[in-house]
Every structure is written in C-alpha cells, then in structure tokens.
Design a protein around this motif. Structure first.
Motif, short mmCIF file in Angstrom:
data_model
loop_
_atom_site.label_atom_id
_atom_site.label_comp_id
_atom_site.label_asym_id
_atom_site.label_seq_id
_atom_site.Cartn_x
_atom_site.Cartn_y
_atom_site.Cartn_z
N VAL A 16 0.82 -1.20 0.00
CA VAL A 16 0.00 0.00 0.00
C VAL A 16 0.86 1.26 0.00
O VAL A 16 1.88 1.35 0.69
N LEU A 17 0.48 2.24 -0.86
CA LEU A 17 1.09 3.56 -1.01
C LEU A 17 2.43 3.56 -1.74
O LEU A 17 3.03 4.62 -1.93
N THR A 18 2.90 2.40 -2.18
CA THR A 18 4.19 2.34 -2.87
C THR A 18 4.16 3.14 -4.17
O THR A 18 5.11 3.87 -4.49
N GLU A 19 3.09 3.01 -4.94
CA GLU A 19 3.00 3.77 -6.19
C GLU A 19 3.03 5.28 -5.93
O GLU A 19 3.61 6.04 -6.71
N THR A 20 2.42 5.69 -4.83
CA THR A 20 2.37 7.12 -4.52
C THR A 20 3.74 7.67 -4.20
O THR A 20 4.15 8.72 -4.73
N VAL A 21 4.49 6.99 -3.32
CA VAL A 21 5.81 7.51 -2.93
C VAL A 21 6.81 7.37 -4.08
O VAL A 21 7.80 8.11 -4.13
N CYS A 54 0.44 18.62 -4.41
CA CYS A 54 -0.33 18.36 -5.64
C CYS A 54 0.21 17.12 -6.34
O CYS A 54 -0.55 16.28 -6.82
N GLN A 55 1.54 17.04 -6.39
CA GLN A 55 2.15 15.86 -7.01
C GLN A 55 1.89 14.62 -6.16
O GLN A 55 1.63 13.54 -6.70
N LEU A 60 -1.55 9.60 -5.48
CA LEU A 60 -2.63 8.89 -4.79
C LEU A 60 -3.75 8.51 -5.75
O LEU A 60 -4.30 7.40 -5.69
N ARG A 61 -4.10 9.43 -6.65
CA ARG A 61 -5.21 9.17 -7.58
C ARG A 61 -4.89 8.04 -8.55
O ARG A 61 -5.80 7.37 -9.04
N ASN A 62 -3.62 7.84 -8.83
CA ASN A 62 -3.21 6.79 -9.75
C ASN A 62 -2.73 5.53 -9.04
O ASN A 62 -2.27 4.59 -9.69
N HIS A 64 -3.28 2.17 -7.32
CA HIS A 64 -4.34 1.16 -7.27
C HIS A 64 -4.57 0.59 -5.88
O HIS A 64 -5.53 -0.14 -5.66
N THR A 65 -3.70 0.93 -4.92
CA THR A 65 -3.88 0.43 -3.56
C THR A 65 -4.70 1.38 -2.69
O THR A 65 -5.05 1.04 -1.57
N VAL A 66 -4.97 2.59 -3.21
CA VAL A 66 -5.66 3.62 -2.43
C VAL A 66 -7.05 3.87 -3.00
O VAL A 66 -7.21 4.09 -4.20
N GLY A 67 -8.06 3.82 -2.12
CA GLY A 67 -9.41 4.18 -2.52
C GLY A 67 -9.64 5.65 -2.25
O GLY A 67 -9.11 6.53 -2.92
N GLU A 68 -10.40 5.94 -1.22
CA GLU A 68 -10.64 7.32 -0.82
C GLU A 68 -9.46 7.85 -0.01
O GLU A 68 -8.79 7.09 0.70
N PHE A 69 -9.20 9.15 -0.13
CA PHE A 69 -8.18 9.78 0.71
C PHE A 69 -8.62 11.20 1.05
O PHE A 69 -9.43 11.80 0.34
N GLU A 70 -8.08 11.72 2.12
CA GLU A 70 -8.42 13.08 2.56
C GLU A 70 -7.23 13.69 3.28
O GLU A 70 -6.59 13.03 4.12
N GLN A 71 -6.91 14.93 2.95
CA GLN A 71 -5.92 15.66 3.72
C GLN A 71 -6.63 16.22 4.95
O GLN A 71 -7.50 17.08 4.84
#
Length: 221
Positions: A16-21, A54-55, A60-62, A64-71
């Motif tokens: 989880v979150l690997t694609e994001t980082v 923003c980046q 996060l939007r791309n 596949h391990t993350v559904g909804e997210f919120e800052q």
C-alpha cells in the motif's frame, strides 16, 4: 521470555502507497501509531512530508492500492496528515505482524520500500514474517534487532500505568490491523477516560521507542 524490537525493510510494488511515494520522490510517509485504524470507517492515518502535495495527491489518484483519501490538516512546513482507505488490491503488512503477535511501533517509507519498527514477544516470531514474505514474493531484510526483558517485567522507562495500558491494549487486540478493540473498550477495561487511555498508550509507545534508541546508541558506543 525475551521480547525484541526489530527493524525490518520490505519491498513489493503493490504494498500500500508504494505507487504514490514512487510518483512523488520528495515524499516521506509515516504512520500515525497512536491513531491506527478508525474501526468504524476503515481509515488509516499517516503523517506526510512533501515538497509538492499536488504531485503527492496525483500519485494517490493513480495508486491502485488507495481508494478514498483526505488531507486532514496541513502545516506551513511541508507536512500534513492524511487519511486513506485501502482497496482490495492493496497488500498490507501490518496484519502479518499482528498475526505474529507483534506490534507496529513505527512505519515509514525508504524511497519505494517500507521500514517497519516492530515489537514482538519472542525472536522466533520473526520467522512468521519471513514465511509470509517468501509465499508472497515480498523482499524482506532484517536491519536491526534488540532483545529486552519481557514488557511485563521491564520498565523501559515506562510508568506502571503506561505498562498496564500497553498490556491491556495488546491482549485486547487494539494494536492489530484492523483493530479488534476500540480505545473506548481499552479505557473501560482500565476504568479511565478515553483521552486518558489514549495518552497512556501514546506516551508508552514513545517510551518504548526512546528506550530502544538509547539501547541502540549504547551498543554502538
């Protein structure tokens, strides 16, 4: 019984979150250990540092391990707290540690890999992590391990109240992911308020980490 604090590095693209980082190389993501999972919503909380949120959110939007997210909140120094919901495709390592009777003290990324600091009641419990990693093609490396007297017998800088709270929470399944007990249930067992129970757990975890770091320094010296 001799319990341990171990630092483990794991890597696999669908953790989880690997694609994001990977998308935002400036980001540093660290679990909020005192928050854990919201049992009513399945949300997980992390502290995030990034030079460009923003980046980070584009990642996060791309992812596949993350559904909804919120800052949840952002400060002026490039730090924020986010809540995430995982998808069914996400591979989460925390439950593996819980199944091995361990507690995640800390989790943060090391570029595209993840560093877990865990407490376990016995060194032999680490074998369960390696068995799981081997079955699921996860790269795993033991970075460091320290042995201690049992949590029930050592102070590690803990007060009696902190030790009792940690043991009650551990036995109730509060540290598992997802949690098997709420903070309210732990507080009820301790016969104190929820804020008081949360404070004891937070400070107890901090003392365990500080104690382990002190031990590391002494062994290095």
């Amino acid at each position: 019984m001799t319990d341990i604090k171990a630092v483990v590095r794991i890597e696999r693209p669908d953790i989880v979150l690997t694609e994001t980082v990977t998308h935002d190389r400036t980001s540093n993501v660290r679990s909020v250990s005192e928050a854990g999972t919201d049992p009513t919503s399945g949300k997980f909380f992390y502290r995030v540092e990034s030079s460009d949120f923003c980046q980070f959110e584009a990642g996060l939007r791309n992812d596949h391990t993350v559904g909804e997210f919120e800052q949840v909140i952002e400060t002026r120094d490039g730090k924020a707290i986010y809540s995430f919901e995982y998808t069914d495709e996400a591979k989460v390592f925390s439950p593996v540690i819980s199944t091995a009777n361990g507690v995640v003290l800390d989790m943060e990324n090391d570029e595209s890999a993840w560093i877990f600091t865990v407490w376990m009641p016995e060194r032999t419990n680490l074998a369960n992590l390696w068995d799981h990693a081997r079955r699921h093609d996860i790269d795993i490396e033991l970075l460091h391990v320290n042995e201690y007297a049992s949590l029930g017998n050592t102070d590690a800088g803990l007060t009696d109240s902190q030790r009792e709270a940690l043991l009650v929470a551990f036995e109730a399944g509060y540290f598992e992911e997802p949690r098997n007990a709420t903070l309210g249930e732990v507080a009820a067992e301790l016969d104190i308020s929820q804020p008081a129970a949360g404070g004891l757990l937070r400070r107890g975890i901090e003392r365990l980490i500080v104690s382990s770091l002190t031990e590391d320094s002494e062994r290095t010296d």
